[in-house]
Design a protein around this motif. Structure first.
Motif, short mmCIF file in Angstrom:
data_model
loop_
_atom_site.label_atom_id
_atom_site.label_comp_id
_atom_site.label_asym_id
_atom_site.label_seq_id
_atom_site.Cartn_x
_atom_site.Cartn_y
_atom_site.Cartn_z
N ASP A 74 37.94 57.53 36.87
CA ASP A 74 36.98 58.73 36.97
C ASP A 74 37.16 59.38 38.56
OD1 ASP A 74 35.10 59.97 35.61
OD2 ASP A 74 33.46 59.05 36.86
N PHE A 75 37.53 58.56 39.60
CA PHE A 75 37.44 59.15 40.91
C PHE A 75 38.67 59.89 41.14
CE2 PHE A 75 34.31 55.64 42.57
CZ PHE A 75 33.39 56.73 42.86
N GLY A 76 39.59 60.04 40.09
CA GLY A 76 41.01 60.81 40.12
C GLY A 76 41.98 59.87 40.30
N ALA A 77 42.15 58.58 40.43
CA ALA A 77 43.11 57.87 40.75
C ALA A 77 43.67 56.91 39.49
CB ALA A 77 42.68 56.63 41.86
N GLU A 78 44.46 57.57 38.79
CA GLU A 78 45.02 57.15 37.41
C GLU A 78 46.12 55.85 37.94
OE1 GLU A 78 44.16 57.71 34.43
OE2 GLU A 78 42.82 59.41 34.39
N LEU A 79 45.82 54.87 37.10
CA LEU A 79 46.80 53.88 37.67
C LEU A 79 47.30 53.34 36.25
CD1 LEU A 79 45.10 51.43 40.13
CD2 LEU A 79 47.00 52.94 40.46
N PRO A 80 48.70 52.86 36.16
CA PRO A 80 49.14 52.40 34.90
C PRO A 80 48.77 50.91 34.54
CG PRO A 80 50.77 52.12 36.77
CD PRO A 80 49.70 52.99 37.29
N LEU A 81 48.59 50.49 33.59
CA LEU A 81 47.87 49.01 33.38
C LEU A 81 48.53 47.99 34.04
CD1 LEU A 81 45.65 47.91 31.72
CD2 LEU A 81 47.46 47.48 29.66
N GLY A 82 49.94 47.93 34.13
CA GLY A 82 50.45 46.89 35.00
C GLY A 82 50.11 46.77 36.35
N GLY A 83 50.00 48.07 36.83
CA GLY A 83 49.64 48.18 38.35
C GLY A 83 47.99 47.98 38.63
N ALA A 84 47.20 48.23 37.58
CA ALA A 84 45.93 47.86 37.72
C ALA A 84 45.63 46.46 37.50
CB ALA A 84 45.02 48.75 36.79
N ALA A 85 46.22 45.59 36.75
CA ALA A 85 46.01 44.46 36.68
C ALA A 85 46.59 43.59 37.91
CB ALA A 85 46.92 43.82 35.32
N ARG A 86 47.75 43.98 38.37
CA ARG A 86 48.11 43.41 39.55
C ARG A 86 47.11 43.52 40.67
NH1 ARG A 86 50.98 45.97 43.89
NH2 ARG A 86 52.11 44.39 45.40
N ILE A 87 46.63 44.77 40.99
CA ILE A 87 45.74 44.91 41.84
C ILE A 87 44.29 44.11 41.82
CG2 ILE A 87 44.38 46.78 43.12
CD1 ILE A 87 46.61 48.61 42.64
N PHE A 88 43.96 44.35 40.60
CA PHE A 88 42.52 43.72 40.19
C PHE A 88 42.64 42.27 40.49
CE2 PHE A 88 39.40 42.12 37.44
CZ PHE A 88 38.18 42.62 37.87
N PHE A 89 43.54 41.59 39.62
CA PHE A 89 43.54 39.97 39.64
C PHE A 89 44.16 39.57 40.79
CE2 PHE A 89 44.18 41.10 34.82
CZ PHE A 89 42.97 40.78 34.47
N VAL A 90 44.87 40.10 41.71
CA VAL A 90 45.34 39.40 42.89
C VAL A 90 44.15 39.71 43.81
CG1 VAL A 90 46.72 39.76 44.91
CG2 VAL A 90 47.84 39.88 42.69
N GLY A 91 43.57 40.81 43.79
CA GLY A 91 42.14 40.96 44.78
C GLY A 91 41.15 40.03 44.19
N GLN A 92 41.05 39.78 42.97
CA GLN A 92 39.80 38.68 42.61
C GLN A 92 40.10 37.19 43.20
OE1 GLN A 92 36.89 39.24 40.49
NE2 GLN A 92 37.60 41.20 41.47
N LEU A 93 41.41 37.08 43.69
CA LEU A 93 41.52 35.48 44.26
C LEU A 93 40.71 35.53 45.48
CD1 LEU A 93 45.41 35.01 43.91
CD2 LEU A 93 43.58 34.09 42.62
N ALA A 94 40.27 36.59 46.13
CA ALA A 94 39.70 36.75 47.47
C ALA A 94 38.22 36.32 47.28
CB ALA A 94 39.95 37.99 48.16
N LYS A 95 37.80 36.40 46.23
CA LYS A 95 36.21 36.20 45.71
C LYS A 95 35.83 34.51 46.24
CE LYS A 95 36.81 35.16 41.05
NZ LYS A 95 36.29 35.38 39.66
N TYR A 96 36.90 33.84 46.39
CA TYR A 96 36.84 32.41 46.61
C TYR A 96 36.67 32.26 48.15
CZ TYR A 96 37.96 31.27 41.66
OH TYR A 96 37.73 31.22 40.42
N LEU A 97 36.81 33.33 49.03
CA LEU A 97 36.36 33.16 50.26
C LEU A 97 34.97 33.49 50.52
CD1 LEU A 97 39.63 34.96 51.65
CD2 LEU A 97 39.02 32.71 51.71
#
Length: 354
Positions: A74-97
């Motif tokens: 909605d902000f104008g940054a269209e991402l493919p599903l594979g790229g979105a999954a890579r960014i989101f789930f790798v980033g979620q590992l940082a929540k354990y900090l």
């Protein structure tokens, strides 16, 4: 960095570790005090029940990724599903900090490979957290009639976060706040303002996230002998409420400790104490395993796509950002005018003048 700031950060980290250790100690004491009843509950566990609960947790995590992707699109940054999954789930590992800012920073850094502006990535990550919190609190309010009265008495202050969390669902206000913050930071405005359509998509996927996580807790409870017609609603409300408690108590990374204390209490008197404790511990283990498994799968799919594209000539990796090939030596740059060659008429006139 000033020395006082460094000391304050050290004190804050020590306090975070101490509070998290205190909550974990309370959970361990609760399990140890009823250890005589725990083996009987563990004997009722089955492998199919654990697998189904794990699949429900995976579904909940995937819906959470799609909620974040809906806001980012909605902000104008269209991402493919594979790229979105890579960014989101790798980033979620940082929540354990310790702290809530690390997943936002990691996702913003990974999004640069796909051309996502840092301001859009950070705003989408923050708004996705707030939408998840708001929908979780709303589910907790809906499930209050079937939750324990004692839990409501002990965690009434969590409901105070409902009105601020609902403000994020009003796009005009969110756009004004983001514009003011970007002006103060002397940054460029957002590529595109947030719309009601994007909020609706994020809310829908967030509700699906709570359905998946509530189902995974419901399957665990049913596998160890809990029952009742309202067990699914109780599981969804209890899990959403305990997650909200862990999120609001920012001293604990990934809600470790506060969530495990609040969840058995929110399940109410209809679920036996040992059953609730065993389901709570198993839920934490399953969710941690899912948090480790999904980034590995996303990276493996990306790596497999690169190897496949390397074997097939002329095929680019799927769902990967591509950069244009450099022009060959001597070729004009894109958008540049090529030099005009002299025509035959100009050549003859030049010869006559010579």
């Amino acid at each position: 960095m000033p020395r006082a700031t460094g000391r304050w950060r050290l004190v804050r980290r020590i306090a975070q570790v101490a509070v998290t250790a205190a909550f974990l100690g309370l959970v361990g004491w609760s399990v140890a005090s009823r250890w005589d009843e725990v083996p009987a509950v563990l004997d009722e566990l089955s492998v199919p029940g654990l697998l189904l609960a794990g699949l429900a947790a995976v579904a909940g995590a995937l819906c959470g990724c799609l909620a974040w992707r809906a806001i980012l699109a909605d902000f104008g940054a269209e991402l493919p599903l594979g790229g979105a999954a890579r960014i989101f789930f790798v980033g979620q590992l940082a929540k354990y900090l310790p702290g809530k800012v690390w997943p936002i920073l990691v996702q913003a850094r990974l999004g640069q490979a796909y051309g996502v502006p840092g301001r859009a990535s950070a705003a989408a990550a923050l708004l996705a957290m707030l939408v998840t919190l708001g929908t979780g609190l709303l589910l907790t309010v809906v499930a209050l009639p079937v939750l324990d009265d004692r839990a409501v008495t002990d965690y009434w202050w969590v409901l105070l976060a409902v009105p601020p969390a609902l403000l994020v669902l009003w796009p005009p206000l969110v756009n004004r706040i983001l514009a003011a913050l970007l002006r103060l930071a002397r940054r460029e405005p957002m590529p595109r303002p947030l719309s009601l359509r994007g909020i609706r998509g994020a809310v829908g996927w967030s509700l699906a996230t709570w359905l998946g996580y509530g189902t995974h807790l419901w399957l665990l409870l049913a596998d160890v002998g809990a029952g009742g017609p309202d067990l699914l609603l109780r599981s969804m409300g209890a899990f959403a409420g305990s997650w909200s408690v862990g999120f609001l108590l920012a001293v604990a990374p990934a809600g470790v400790g506060p969530r495990e204390v609040a969840l058995p209490l929110l399940l109410g008197p209809t679920v036996a104490g040992p059953t609730a404790l065993v389901a709570t511990v198993l839920s934490r283990l399953l969710l941690t395993l899912v948090d480790l498994l999904l980034p590995a799968v996303a990276i493996s799919v990306q790596w497999s796509g690169r190897r496949l594209s390397a074997r097939v000539p002329g095929q680019s990796p799927p769902s990967e950002p591509s950069s244009p090939d450099p022009p060959p030596p001597g070729a004009p740059l894109p958008g540049a005018r090529s030099p005009e060659l002299p025509s035959a008429r100009s050549t003859d006139s030049a010869t006559r003048q010579w």
